[in-house]
Design an enzyme around this catalytic site. Sequence first.
Site, PDB file in Angstrom:
ATOM      1  N   ASN A  79       1.343  -1.337  -0.363  1.00  0.00           N
ATOM      2  CA  ASN A  79      -0.081   0.155  -0.237  1.00  0.00           C
ATOM      3  C   ASN A  79       0.816   1.469  -0.138  1.00  0.00           C
ATOM      4  O   ASN A  79       1.535   1.375   0.664  1.00  0.00           O
ATOM      5  CB  ASN A  79      -0.846   0.572   1.596  1.00  0.00           C
ATOM      6  CG  ASN A  79      -1.986   1.501   1.057  1.00  0.00           C
ATOM      7  OD1 ASN A  79      -2.397   1.016   0.145  1.00  0.00           O
ATOM      8  ND2 ASN A  79      -2.084   2.491   2.517  1.00  0.00           N
ATOM      9  N   GLU A  80       0.491   2.250  -0.949  1.00  0.00           N
ATOM     10  CA  GLU A  80       1.425   3.093  -1.651  1.00  0.00           C
ATOM     11  C   GLU A  80       3.140   2.775  -1.309  1.00  0.00           C
ATOM     12  O   GLU A  80       3.811   3.671  -0.615  1.00  0.00           O
ATOM     13  CB  GLU A  80       0.892   3.924  -0.325  1.00  0.00           C
ATOM     14  CG  GLU A  80      -0.723   4.669  -0.789  1.00  0.00           C
ATOM     15  CD  GLU A  80      -0.522   6.224  -0.274  1.00  0.00           C
ATOM     16  OE1 GLU A  80       0.165   6.477   0.904  1.00  0.00           O
ATOM     17  OE2 GLU A  80      -2.086   6.519   0.013  1.00  0.00           O
TER      18      GLU A  80
END
Length: 200
Positions: A40-41
Site C-alpha cells: 500500500n502506497e
Amino acid sequence: KDVLDALEYAIGGTNTVWGAKRAKAGHPAPYPLQYVEIGNEQWGALYNKRFDIFYKAIKSKYPQLTLISNHGLGKGVKSVTKTDMIDPHWYVGPDFFFKNHNLFDNIPREDYKIYVGEYACNQRVGGGNMLAALSEAAFISGMERNSDLVKMASYAPLFENKNNREWPVNLIWIDNDKVVGRTSYYVQQLFASNRPSYNV
C-alpha cells in the site's frame, strides 16, 4: 509463505492445512475472495522486485485471483513483469477533480485495469463541503465513463470519531449517539443507487 497461508485459510479447500483450520473455526465454505493488493502506497525498484516475487508465487497457486499493484498512472508499471490491476490514489483539492474528470478518457488501454483505491477532496475544503462533494462527483462521472478501464473505486477514509479527528475529511462521522454522513457520503449514495447501463 505467510501470505500463501493466509490465502489458503481464506479460499483453500477443507482438505488443506489452513482450509481445515477455517472449517474448524466454523466457516467450511471458502470466502468470496477475488482481489489481493500487494502493499500500500509503496513504489520504487525494491517494491517492483518484491511485487514480482509475490505476484509469481500467488498466481502460480491461485491464478483466479486479481492481483493489484500500488503503481499510479504511468509510474513504474513497466518495471514489473505483470500486474492485473493498478491502484492510484488521489487526495487533492477540488480544482484537481474538476479539471481531471476526463483523466481516464485518453489513457491507453494496457493489459491491466485500474482500481482507484483511495480518493477524496481533502484540501482547502475544511472538514468537507458541497464544493468538495461536487468535485468528487465530477471525478466519479469520469471513472464511470471509462468503466472498461476503471473497474472499482473507493472513497477514503471511511469512518472517523468526531471527537478524535485525525484526518481533514472522512466520509462518515460517528460518536456515541449518532452517525452522520458528510456531503461526500450522499454523492457516493447517489452514484451507487443510480448506476449507468451504457455510455453515450
